[in-house]
Design a protein around this motif. Structure first.
Motif, PDB file in Angstrom:
ATOM      1  N   ASN A   1      29.984 -52.757 -19.942  1.00  0.00           N
ATOM      2  CA  ASN A   1      28.610 -52.294 -20.184  1.00  0.00           C
ATOM      3  C   ASN A   1      28.082 -52.873 -21.500  1.00  0.00           C
ATOM      4  OD1 ASN A   1      28.690 -50.900 -17.793  1.00  0.00           O
ATOM      5  ND2 ASN A   1      28.929 -48.879 -18.712  1.00  0.00           N
ATOM      6  N   ALA A   2      28.146 -54.191 -21.566  1.00  0.00           N
ATOM      7  CA  ALA A   2      27.847 -54.907 -22.821  1.00  0.00           C
ATOM      8  C   ALA A   2      26.506 -55.630 -22.774  1.00  0.00           C
ATOM      9  CB  ALA A   2      28.967 -55.895 -23.110  1.00  0.00           C
ATOM     10  N   GLN A   3      25.599 -55.217 -21.916  1.00  0.00           N
ATOM     11  CA  GLN A   3      24.356 -55.954 -21.736  1.00  0.00           C
ATOM     12  C   GLN A   3      23.536 -56.063 -23.026  1.00  0.00           C
ATOM     13  OE1 GLN A   3      22.244 -53.695 -18.712  1.00  0.00           O
ATOM     14  NE2 GLN A   3      21.357 -52.290 -20.228  1.00  0.00           N
ATOM     15  N   ASP A   4      23.662 -55.108 -23.928  1.00  0.00           N
ATOM     16  CA  ASP A   4      22.858 -55.122 -25.149  1.00  0.00           C
ATOM     17  C   ASP A   4      23.432 -56.022 -26.235  1.00  0.00           C
ATOM     18  OD1 ASP A   4      21.119 -53.286 -23.993  1.00  0.00           O
ATOM     19  OD2 ASP A   4      22.184 -51.548 -24.821  1.00  0.00           O
ATOM     20  N   TYR A   5      24.677 -56.476 -26.089  1.00  0.00           N
ATOM     21  CA  TYR A   5      25.333 -57.219 -27.157  1.00  0.00           C
ATOM     22  C   TYR A   5      25.818 -58.598 -26.744  1.00  0.00           C
ATOM     23  CZ  TYR A   5      26.042 -52.185 -27.769  1.00  0.00           C
ATOM     24  OH  TYR A   5      25.875 -50.838 -27.794  1.00  0.00           O
ATOM     25  N   LEU A   6      26.029 -58.807 -25.455  1.00  0.00           N
ATOM     26  CA  LEU A   6      26.767 -59.970 -24.988  1.00  0.00           C
ATOM     27  C   LEU A   6      26.105 -61.291 -25.362  1.00  0.00           C
ATOM     28  CD1 LEU A   6      29.317 -60.803 -23.544  1.00  0.00           C
ATOM     29  CD2 LEU A   6      28.116 -60.595 -21.368  1.00  0.00           C
ATOM     30  N   HIS A   7      24.772 -61.366 -25.241  1.00  0.00           N
ATOM     31  CA  HIS A   7      24.068 -62.610 -25.578  1.00  0.00           C
ATOM     32  C   HIS A   7      24.394 -63.046 -27.006  1.00  0.00           C
ATOM     33  CE1 HIS A   7      21.159 -62.246 -22.076  1.00  0.00           C
ATOM     34  NE2 HIS A   7      21.476 -63.522 -22.089  1.00  0.00           N
ATOM     35  N   TYR A   8      24.250 -62.115 -27.932  1.00  0.00           N
ATOM     36  CA  TYR A   8      24.429 -62.437 -29.340  1.00  0.00           C
ATOM     37  C   TYR A   8      25.860 -62.889 -29.618  1.00  0.00           C
ATOM     38  CZ  TYR A   8      23.715 -62.157 -34.389  1.00  0.00           C
ATOM     39  OH  TYR A   8      23.606 -62.460 -35.713  1.00  0.00           O
ATOM     40  N   CYS A   9      26.812 -62.178 -29.014  1.00  0.00           N
ATOM     41  CA  CYS A   9      28.224 -62.530 -29.192  1.00  0.00           C
ATOM     42  C   CYS A   9      28.497 -63.954 -28.705  1.00  0.00           C
ATOM     43  CB  CYS A   9      29.098 -61.534 -28.447  1.00  0.00           C
ATOM     44  SG  CYS A   9      30.871 -61.904 -28.489  1.00  0.00           S
TER      45      CYS A   9
ATOM     46  N   LEU B   1      35.846 -67.091 -22.291  1.00  0.00           N
ATOM     47  CA  LEU B   1      36.017 -66.288 -21.081  1.00  0.00           C
ATOM     48  C   LEU B   1      35.324 -64.942 -21.266  1.00  0.00           C
ATOM     49  CD1 LEU B   1      39.836 -66.883 -20.418  1.00  0.00           C
ATOM     50  CD2 LEU B   1      37.892 -68.253 -19.626  1.00  0.00           C
ATOM     51  N   VAL B   2      34.238 -64.740 -20.560  1.00  0.00           N
ATOM     52  CA  VAL B   2      33.563 -63.441 -20.576  1.00  0.00           C
ATOM     53  C   VAL B   2      34.182 -62.614 -19.449  1.00  0.00           C
ATOM     54  CG1 VAL B   2      31.394 -62.203 -20.397  1.00  0.00           C
ATOM     55  CG2 VAL B   2      31.439 -64.482 -21.453  1.00  0.00           C
ATOM     56  N   ILE B   3      34.945 -61.599 -19.817  1.00  0.00           N
ATOM     57  CA  ILE B   3      35.688 -60.814 -18.829  1.00  0.00           C
ATOM     58  C   ILE B   3      34.976 -59.489 -18.625  1.00  0.00           C
ATOM     59  CG2 ILE B   3      37.926 -59.805 -18.250  1.00  0.00           C
ATOM     60  CD1 ILE B   3      39.053 -61.920 -20.331  1.00  0.00           C
ATOM     61  N   ASN B   4      34.227 -59.396 -17.527  1.00  0.00           N
ATOM     62  CA  ASN B   4      33.490 -58.190 -17.198  1.00  0.00           C
ATOM     63  C   ASN B   4      34.455 -57.175 -16.605  1.00  0.00           C
ATOM     64  OD1 ASN B   4      31.722 -56.220 -16.377  1.00  0.00           O
ATOM     65  ND2 ASN B   4      30.860 -57.411 -14.689  1.00  0.00           N
ATOM     66  N   ASP B   5      34.692 -56.109 -17.350  1.00  0.00           N
ATOM     67  CA  ASP B   5      35.694 -55.121 -16.965  1.00  0.00           C
ATOM     68  C   ASP B   5      35.071 -53.986 -16.145  1.00  0.00           C
ATOM     69  OD1 ASP B   5      38.348 -54.026 -17.044  1.00  0.00           O
ATOM     70  OD2 ASP B   5      37.670 -52.614 -18.578  1.00  0.00           O
ATOM     71  N   GLY B   6      34.507 -54.363 -14.988  1.00  0.00           N
ATOM     72  CA  GLY B   6      33.964 -53.358 -14.081  1.00  0.00           C
ATOM     73  C   GLY B   6      32.719 -52.661 -14.590  1.00  0.00           C
ATOM     74  N   SER B   7      31.852 -53.391 -15.271  1.00  0.00           N
ATOM     75  CA  SER B   7      30.635 -52.798 -15.833  1.00  0.00           C
ATOM     76  C   SER B   7      29.687 -52.314 -14.741  1.00  0.00           C
ATOM     77  CB  SER B   7      29.907 -53.819 -16.717  1.00  0.00           C
ATOM     78  OG  SER B   7      30.726 -54.235 -17.786  1.00  0.00           O
ATOM     79  N   SER B   8      28.876 -51.313 -15.097  1.00  0.00           N
ATOM     80  CA  SER B   8      27.875 -50.789 -14.166  1.00  0.00           C
ATOM     81  C   SER B   8      26.463 -51.189 -14.563  1.00  0.00           C
ATOM     82  CB  SER B   8      27.978 -49.263 -14.090  1.00  0.00           C
ATOM     83  OG  SER B   8      27.787 -48.676 -15.374  1.00  0.00           O
ATOM     84  N   ASP B   9      26.321 -51.966 -15.639  1.00  0.00           N
ATOM     85  CA  ASP B   9      24.998 -52.411 -16.070  1.00  0.00           C
ATOM     86  C   ASP B   9      24.809 -53.882 -15.703  1.00  0.00           C
ATOM     87  OD1 ASP B   9      26.617 -53.719 -17.850  1.00  0.00           O
ATOM     88  OD2 ASP B   9      25.693 -52.901 -19.665  1.00  0.00           O
ATOM     89  N   GLN B  10      24.060 -54.616 -16.488  1.00  0.00           N
ATOM     90  CA  GLN B  10      23.734 -56.010 -16.177  1.00  0.00           C
ATOM     91  C   GLN B  10      24.712 -57.013 -16.798  1.00  0.00           C
ATOM     92  OE1 GLN B  10      21.217 -57.032 -14.031  1.00  0.00           O
ATOM     93  NE2 GLN B  10      21.333 -54.829 -13.596  1.00  0.00           N
ATOM     94  N   THR B  11      25.874 -56.555 -17.227  1.00  0.00           N
ATOM     95  CA  THR B  11      26.840 -57.442 -17.879  1.00  0.00           C
ATOM     96  C   THR B  11      27.207 -58.640 -17.001  1.00  0.00           C
ATOM     97  OG1 THR B  11      27.783 -55.687 -19.260  1.00  0.00           O
ATOM     98  CG2 THR B  11      29.190 -57.597 -18.794  1.00  0.00           C
ATOM     99  N   GLN B  12      27.465 -58.423 -15.714  1.00  0.00           N
ATOM    100  CA  GLN B  12      27.877 -59.515 -14.842  1.00  0.00           C
ATOM    101  C   GLN B  12      26.772 -60.549 -14.682  1.00  0.00           C
ATOM    102  OE1 GLN B  12      30.854 -60.127 -13.801  1.00  0.00           O
ATOM    103  NE2 GLN B  12      30.386 -61.919 -12.526  1.00  0.00           N
ATOM    104  N   ALA B  13      25.545 -60.090 -14.510  1.00  0.00           N
ATOM    105  CA  ALA B  13      24.422 -61.021 -14.364  1.00  0.00           C
ATOM    106  C   ALA B  13      24.240 -61.851 -15.626  1.00  0.00           C
ATOM    107  CB  ALA B  13      23.139 -60.251 -14.040  1.00  0.00           C
TER     108      ALA B  13
END
Length: 337
Positions: free
Chosen positions: A12-20, A34-46
């Motif tokens: 659930n890292a949609q608010d931070y992932l871009h900057y990182c 490697l961006v490892i989406n750990d079963g997020s329910s928000d827009q992290t995968q997209a």
């Protein structure tokens, strides 16, 4: 061969992932991200897939939720780089320090002198504070040269290596069989502790590389969250106790560092249990000390009789006052808010 793999565990890292990710892609072809989406329910995968489409050195990996440790395990398994680094999705790196580190890793590669661990400073980016604290090792570690444990000075109680300061040789992580517990917080302690026991060669570059963001109320290192998840802190604490075989450590400097690491972790556990303050918390603290006594008597004698060990086990009103003071010290040591 890719020089460096950077794994980004993301939940659930949609608010931070871009900057990182944007702080990391400047590494170019030398770096695999490697961006490892750990079963997020928000827009992290997209977001991860969009970043992978835009940057050739970014790869999006989806997995069912396994926790931070499970995401790091996936990163180690998938890594193609000579070296391996974990950057949490709400953190970032300093670009100038990053490029200096990559340059030095390339020199080590060209000279055929790979090291087991590459160390740099990290900075506490605490929300609401303009003055940033840097965790530096300039008075402990030799600078700008390959060295071993015999060259390492004495770490102070408030000075320690965290996941943020370490880049490991990827094959070393695989050789020691590092597999972190899934669905467990605070496993970064194990990520530091377990491979360090096999590390023989190191290199320290004194630059403020990793920016460790703390201060959000929902973070795992928030005080109330840590007390709520105290069973997971204790679980990690016990794993370190089980791994520390003092009589097997022939190098006194390595022995001293690992002992200090377990002592700090134990004191933090006790300080948090004191802070929780209920009868159940006090029973858990007693059970932890009994576990250490029964499973690692040599460690128990050292830690329990140490000053902080004694101070966290005082009773009555004076004891609680002193324990609160120890808690404040532990906060500075560990960096939780």
């Amino acid at each position: 061969m890719t020089l460096l793999t950077i794994a980004i565990p993301s939940y659930n890292a949609q608010d931070y992932l871009h900057y990182c990710v944007h702080s990391l892609v400047i590494g170019g072809d030398a770096v695999e991200i490697l961006v490892i989406n750990d079963g997020s329910s928000d827009q992290t995968q997209a977001i991860a897939e969009d970043l992978a489409a835009r940057y050739p050195n970014v790869r999006a990996i989806y997995q069912d939720n396994k926790g931070h440790g499970g995401a790091v395990n996936t990163g180690i398994r998938e890594a193609k780089g000579r070296y391996f680094k974990v950057v949490d999705s709400d953190d970032w790196v300093d670009s100038r320090a990053y490029l200096k580190i990559l340059e030095k890793l390339q020199v080590l590669e060209a000279e055929h002198t790979p090291v087991d661990a590459f160390i740099s400073n990290f900075v506490y980016e605490k929300e609401g504070q303009s003055r940033k604290k840097s965790m530096s090792y300039q008075d402990v570690l030799p600078e700008n040269r390959i060295f071993g444990w015999e060259d390492v000075g004495a770490f102070s109680k408030g000075q320690y290596m965290m996941m943020h300061s370490l880049i490991y040789r990827t094959d070393l992580l695989r050789e020691v069989g590092l597999v972190l517990p899934e669905h467990t917080f605070y496993v970064d302690n194990i990520f530091v502790f377990t491979p360090l026991q096999a590390v023989q060669t190191m290199y320290y570059l004194p630059v403020d590389f990793y920016r460790y963001f703390i201060g959000r109320n929902d973070q795992s290192v928030n005080e109330s969250v840590m007390i709520k998840r105290i069973d997971q802190q204790i679980k990690v604490n016990k794993i370190l106790v089980d791994q520390l075989e003092l009589d097997q450590l022939t190098n006194p400097d390595l022995r001293s560092y690992l002992l200090n690491h377990v002592e700090i972790t134990t004191i933090i556990s006790c300080a948090l249990l004191n802070r929780g303050g209920t009868v159940e918390h006090m029973m858990k603290k007693q059970e932890l000390w009994h576990y250490i006594r029964d499973n690692n008597p040599a460690l128990f004698k050292i830690v329990r009789k140490g000053l902080l060990g004694q101070l966290t086990n005082l009773y009555g009103y004076p004891g609680r006052k002193i324990s609160n003071a120890v808690y404040k010290i532990a906060k500075r040591i560990y960096g939780f808010n």
